[in-house]
Design a protein around this motif. Structure first.
Motif, PDB file in Angstrom:
ATOM      1  N   LEU A   1       5.248  14.978   3.774  1.00 52.54           N
ATOM      2  CA  LEU A   1       5.637  16.135   4.584  1.00 52.54           C
ATOM      3  C   LEU A   1       4.456  16.664   5.392  1.00 52.54           C
ATOM      4  N   GLY A   2       3.668  15.741   5.947  1.00 46.78           N
ATOM      5  CA  GLY A   2       2.562  16.089   6.819  1.00 46.78           C
ATOM      6  C   GLY A   2       1.270  16.428   6.131  1.00 46.78           C
ATOM      7  N   ALA A   3       1.234  16.474   4.794  1.00 51.42           N
ATOM      8  CA  ALA A   3       0.004  16.783   4.069  1.00 51.42           C
ATOM      9  C   ALA A   3      -0.464  15.552   3.300  1.00 51.42           C
ATOM     10  N   TYR A   4      -1.786  15.506   3.073  1.00 49.84           N
ATOM     11  CA  TYR A   4      -2.336  14.369   2.335  1.00 49.84           C
ATOM     12  C   TYR A   4      -1.772  14.347   0.929  1.00 49.84           C
ATOM     13  N   GLN A   5      -1.255  13.171   0.522  1.00 51.13           N
ATOM     14  CA  GLN A   5      -0.664  13.030  -0.801  1.00 51.13           C
ATOM     15  C   GLN A   5      -1.572  12.213  -1.735  1.00 51.13           C
ATOM     16  N   SER A   6      -1.929  10.992  -1.293  1.00 53.44           N
ATOM     17  CA  SER A   6      -2.734  10.123  -2.148  1.00 53.44           C
ATOM     18  C   SER A   6      -3.269   8.960  -1.331  1.00 53.44           C
ATOM     19  N   THR A   7      -4.107   8.185  -2.016  1.00 54.11           N
ATOM     20  CA  THR A   7      -4.646   6.955  -1.413  1.00 54.11           C
ATOM     21  C   THR A   7      -4.249   5.792  -2.300  1.00 54.11           C
ATOM     22  N   TRP A   8      -3.518   4.872  -1.685  1.00 50.62           N
ATOM     23  CA  TRP A   8      -3.067   3.712  -2.450  1.00 50.62           C
ATOM     24  C   TRP A   8      -4.148   2.637  -2.459  1.00 50.62           C
ATOM     25  N   GLY A   9      -4.379   2.109  -3.650  1.00 54.85           N
ATOM     26  CA  GLY A   9      -5.265   0.976  -3.762  1.00 54.85           C
ATOM     27  C   GLY A   9      -4.491  -0.332  -3.783  1.00 54.85           C
ATOM     28  N   THR A  10      -5.160  -1.412  -4.158  1.00 55.58           N
ATOM     29  CA  THR A  10      -4.529  -2.726  -4.172  1.00 55.58           C
ATOM     30  C   THR A  10      -3.402  -2.763  -5.213  1.00 55.58           C
ATOM     31  N   GLY A  11      -2.230  -3.273  -4.801  1.00 53.05           N
ATOM     32  CA  GLY A  11      -1.116  -3.408  -5.736  1.00 53.05           C
ATOM     33  C   GLY A  11       0.208  -3.023  -5.101  1.00 53.05           C
ATOM     34  N   LEU A  12       1.242  -2.876  -5.954  1.00 53.19           N
ATOM     35  CA  LEU A  12       2.611  -2.566  -5.525  1.00 53.19           C
ATOM     36  C   LEU A  12       2.829  -1.054  -5.608  1.00 53.19           C
ATOM     37  N   HIS A  13       3.413  -0.484  -4.538  1.00 51.89           N
ATOM     38  CA  HIS A  13       3.664   0.959  -4.471  1.00 51.89           C
ATOM     39  C   HIS A  13       5.034   1.192  -3.838  1.00 51.89           C
ATOM     40  N   PHE A  14       5.599   2.396  -4.169  1.00 49.55           N
ATOM     41  CA  PHE A  14       6.898   2.784  -3.598  1.00 49.55           C
ATOM     42  C   PHE A  14       6.736   4.106  -2.881  1.00 49.55           C
ATOM     43  N   LYS A  15       7.216   4.140  -1.666  1.00 50.48           N
ATOM     44  CA  LYS A  15       7.129   5.317  -0.806  1.00 50.48           C
ATOM     45  C   LYS A  15       8.498   5.988  -0.728  1.00 50.48           C
ATOM     46  N   ILE A  16       8.492   7.292  -0.909  1.00 48.81           N
ATOM     47  CA  ILE A  16       9.748   8.035  -0.833  1.00 48.81           C
ATOM     48  C   ILE A  16      10.211   8.032   0.615  1.00 48.81           C
TER      49      ILE A  16
END
Length: 336
Positions: free
Chosen positions: A49-64
């Motif tokens: 929602l326009g604000a920093y949430q996290s930093t993904w590293g190497t691997g599998l991730h799911f985005k809302i």
């Protein structure tokens, strides 16, 4: 043909079923599209929602879906930027063109994303201003021979300035230093003169070394010749000394043998006549005749008679040797 008619005779599919199927397909597509795999040496900055949430590293991730957003894909590899030449002015007012190469890596993807706008351009401008400040305190000759010092100073300043941006500057290299054309011509002339000077020095050193070697050779040759002459004279003197010693030894042996033989007065007188004969061989202009010459002549006559008769043993002892006439000592007489 029967299957075709069977299809025609099948009842129509309900619209609700079609809508549900379409929705299921759309949901599946959305879910699959929001499953993300971050590759090695990369990081994804996620906003919600326009604000920093996290930093993904190497691997599998799911985005809302529709809520999360991948703001930036950041490479964590070491990167190289070659900046175009920048005009700089040295302390002695010489304008040069210097291009730099910066090696950096991103250590904080969040700060890299939100710390500065267009970070590469910021690094370029910062390196140009830093380079001008450093070169402005150095003269031309010092600049051309102090690349390592300049590289170290620029790296320290850039690393400190880019740390809040999540960037670490590893190395900075001056790729080219291009002085003005007239400076290049003067440097080429100076280099040519320096090379000619070195060549003359080398030639002079070679001639000096050659002269030294020649002199040393002549010196060694003279020493060897002197040693040879000295050795020759020593050997000749030794030979003469040995010859004299041999002659004197032979004379001594002869005298010893004469003494051992115990010669009579007649033999001694005969030897005296032989010596007188050698002295009067006609070469001398003056002959010294001793006062006892008459006795010696009588002795010679007696010896002749003995030899002519050939019988010395049967002669009386008083006839063997004529008595010498007593003569008073007189001064030797000279005959020419």
């Amino acid at each position: 043909m029967k299957n075709f008619f069977a299809l025609l005779t099948m009842p129509a599919i309900s619209p609700a079923i079609v809508i549900v199927a379409v929705l299921i397909i759309l949901v599946a597509i959305i879910i699959i599209s929001n499953i993300k795999v971050v590759p090695q040496a990369y990081a994804y900055v996620i906003e919600r929602l326009g604000a920093y949430q996290s930093t993904w590293g190497t691997g599998l991730h799911f985005k809302i879906p529709f809520i999360d957003k991948i703001q930036k894909k950041v490479s964590l590899k070491e990167q190289v930027i070659d900046f175009p030449p920048q005009p700089v002015i040295t302390k002695d007012n010489v304008t040069m063109q210097i291009d730099t190469v910066v090696y950096f890596e991103i250590t904080d993807p969040k700060m890299y994303t939100y710390g500065v706008e267009r970070p590469i351009s910021a690094i370029e401008n910062l390196s140009a201003t830093t380079l001008r400040n450093i070169i402005g305190d150095m003269e031309l000759d010092h600049t051309l021979t102090s690349r390592d010092v300049i590289n170290s100073k620029i790296r320290v300043i850039l690393d400190e300035a880019t740390d809040p941006w999540g960037i670490k500057v590893n190395r900075v290299e001056l790729k080219n230093i291009i002085p003005p054309r007239e400076i290049q011509d003067a440097m080429e002339k100076q280099m040519k003169a320096e090379r000619e000077r070195r060549a003359r020095i080398l030639d002079a050193e070679g001639e000096k070394r050659s002269a030294i070697l020649i002199a040393e050779g002549q010196k060694e040759s003279a020493i060897l010749k002197a040693d040879a002459i000295r050795e020759t004279k020593i050997r000749e003197a030794q030979g003469e000394a040995e010859a004299i010693i041999t002659v004197q030894r032979a004379l001594a042996d002869g005298i010893k043998m004469l003494n051992e033989a115990n010669p009579s007065e007649a033999v001694v007188a005969l030897k005296s006549l032989e010596s007188f004969e050698k002295a009067a061989d006609g070469r001398a202009t003056k002959i010294i005749i001793p006062s006892q010459i008459q006795g010696i002549a009588g002795l010679a006559t007696s010896l002749k008679e003995l030899v002519v008769d050939g019988n010395v043993d049967r002669m009386a002892p008083e006839k063997a040797v004529a008595p010498a006439r007593s003569v008073s000592p007189q001064r030797p007489q000279s005959m020419e």
